[in-house]
Design a protein around this motif. Sequence first.
Motif: not given
Length: 128
Positions: A1-3, A26-28, A116-117
């Motif tokens: 997830q990316v915030q 997050g998961r960058t 996506d985000y």
Amino acid sequence: QVQLIESGGGLVQAGGSLRLSCAASGRTGSTPMTMAWFRQVPGKEREFVAGESWSGRRAYADSVKGRFTISRDNGIRTVYLQMTSLKPEDTAVYYCTAAVVSYATDSVSSLTRDYDYWGQGTQVTVSS
């Protein structure tokens, strides 16, 4: 997830400037991402404003060309939107967005479905 967290919105007079920031967390990692800004006014669809690919390729909506500049600092995972010569019609909620892509994708989509985000949005109001 990316915030994604936007900041920098506010009230400005026509002709003024604002800079929006969007910090990604997050998961960058080293994942290539296209970053972009969209905006939306009540009753209308969300529209593309500007975007930058992982390689630095940039794209702008015709309505903001020459006035807005998108940039990103990959070191701190932040993307910016420098807005100058603001007009009342630029008033909207501005959203930061990110698309996870492959290195083979070096283009900027203007379609919301390709992202996506999304951030929560920041209000920009330009008074006449």
